[in-house]
Design an enzyme around this catalytic site. Structure first.
Site, mmCIF file in Angstrom:
data_model
loop_
_atom_site.group_PDB
_atom_site.id
_atom_site.type_symbol
_atom_site.label_atom_id
_atom_site.label_comp_id
_atom_site.label_asym_id
_atom_site.label_seq_id
_atom_site.Cartn_x
_atom_site.Cartn_y
_atom_site.Cartn_z
ATOM 1 N N HIS A 1 44.556 4.709 0.536
ATOM 2 C CA HIS A 1 43.086 4.360 0.808
ATOM 3 C C HIS A 1 42.302 5.016 -0.109
ATOM 4 O O HIS A 1 41.384 4.777 -0.560
ATOM 5 C CB HIS A 1 42.762 4.177 2.164
ATOM 6 C CG HIS A 1 43.401 3.060 3.098
ATOM 7 N ND1 HIS A 1 43.299 1.749 2.537
ATOM 8 C CD2 HIS A 1 43.842 3.172 4.071
ATOM 9 C CE1 HIS A 1 43.763 0.897 3.637
ATOM 10 N NE2 HIS A 1 44.341 1.845 4.428
ATOM 11 N N HIS B 1 50.272 6.198 3.362
ATOM 12 C CA HIS B 1 49.428 5.145 3.578
ATOM 13 C C HIS B 1 47.870 5.419 3.305
ATOM 14 O O HIS B 1 47.190 4.723 2.717
ATOM 15 C CB HIS B 1 49.631 4.149 4.804
ATOM 16 C CG HIS B 1 48.699 3.256 4.921
ATOM 17 N ND1 HIS B 1 49.193 1.948 4.539
ATOM 18 C CD2 HIS B 1 47.657 3.136 5.725
ATOM 19 C CE1 HIS B 1 48.174 1.064 4.829
ATOM 20 N NE2 HIS B 1 47.452 1.625 5.622
ATOM 21 N N GLU B 2 47.504 6.388 4.086
ATOM 22 C CA GLU B 2 45.974 7.021 4.207
ATOM 23 C C GLU B 2 45.602 7.305 2.811
ATOM 24 O O GLU B 2 44.451 7.124 2.267
ATOM 25 C CB GLU B 2 45.756 7.778 5.272
ATOM 26 C CG GLU B 2 45.907 7.475 6.675
ATOM 27 C CD GLU B 2 45.571 5.961 6.906
ATOM 28 O OE1 GLU B 2 44.461 5.815 6.420
ATOM 29 O OE2 GLU B 2 46.002 5.401 7.869
#
Length: 220
Positions: A99, A95-96
């Site tokens: 980003h 998920h990071e």
């Protein structure tokens, strides 16, 4: 909607969301990846495959404190995620990375969020001051100023939603496309990503109900 109900929603929605992510994260923290990959391994693989060798992956303290710092080009992974080989760890790490890829691609919603963050951050610090002053001296102007500032926070949280949903979607697709998880692990990873997303939905709803509560309380 009754003012008491609004107040209870403001109070308990974030708590419910926090419990939800902690329960889901705790469940899949106990489920090891079949490929025995750590959060760091997954993050490194995704970043390398996307030409992001300028992004650093560092370990940070705390629980669920993972984040991507676009200004410093750093992915912070909590110790459990950084070293852990669980489905929860690889979901959060991916998920990071989502980003970081958004940042590389100049994802519009991320740019908008970054642009308004300084204003919202300052506003959050003074919103309660206005509300306190308004209640003490009976100034409706100060109370409405607090409401307007809180509305800015709500706008920020609404802008955050597509940023977070998109990062989770990217994470899920990247884990599959790079063969970092197998078919049996997909539902577990998806559960972690959905639980995390709900915390942002709950935060936005809580701000909305808080504004409605203030308006309802003053109308009464």
């Amino acid at each position: 909607m009754n003012a008491l109900i609004l107040y209870l929603l403001v109070l308990f929605l974030p708590i419910i969301a926090t419990i939800g992510i902690e329960v889901t994260y705790g469940k899949y923290k106990k489920v090891s990846s079949n490929k025995d990959l750590t959060g760091f391994d997954v993050a490194k693989k995704i970043l390398d495959n996307n030409g992001l060798d300028n992004i650093y992956i560092v370990e940070t303290n705390g629980n669920l404190t993972d984040n991507y710092d676009s200004s410093r080009k750093v992915i912070h992974l909590s110790s459990d995620v950084y070293h852990g080989n669980s489905l929860a760890s690889i979901a959060v790490a991916a998920h990071e990375c989502g980003h970081a890829i958004q940042d590389k691609e100049n994802y519009s919603w991320m740019r908008i969020r970054s642009a308004i963050y300084p204003v919202v951050s300052f506003g959050e610090k003074i919103a309660y001051i206005f509300l306190f002053i308004g209640l003490i001296i009976g100034s409706m102007g100060a109370i409405y100023a607090s409401i307007i500032i809180t509305l800015l926070s709500l706008i920020f949280e609404l802008v955050t939603l597509p940023v977070e949903f998109d990062a989770s979607k990217r994470a899920y697709n990247l884990l599959i496309s790079y063969n970092l998880i197998n078919k049996d692990e997909e539902s577990g990873v998806l559960s972690v990503l959905k639980a995390a997303a709900f915390t942002y939905v709950a935060s936005a709803l809580s701000s909305l109900f808080y504004i409605l509560y203030l308006l309802s309380d003053n109308r009464d």
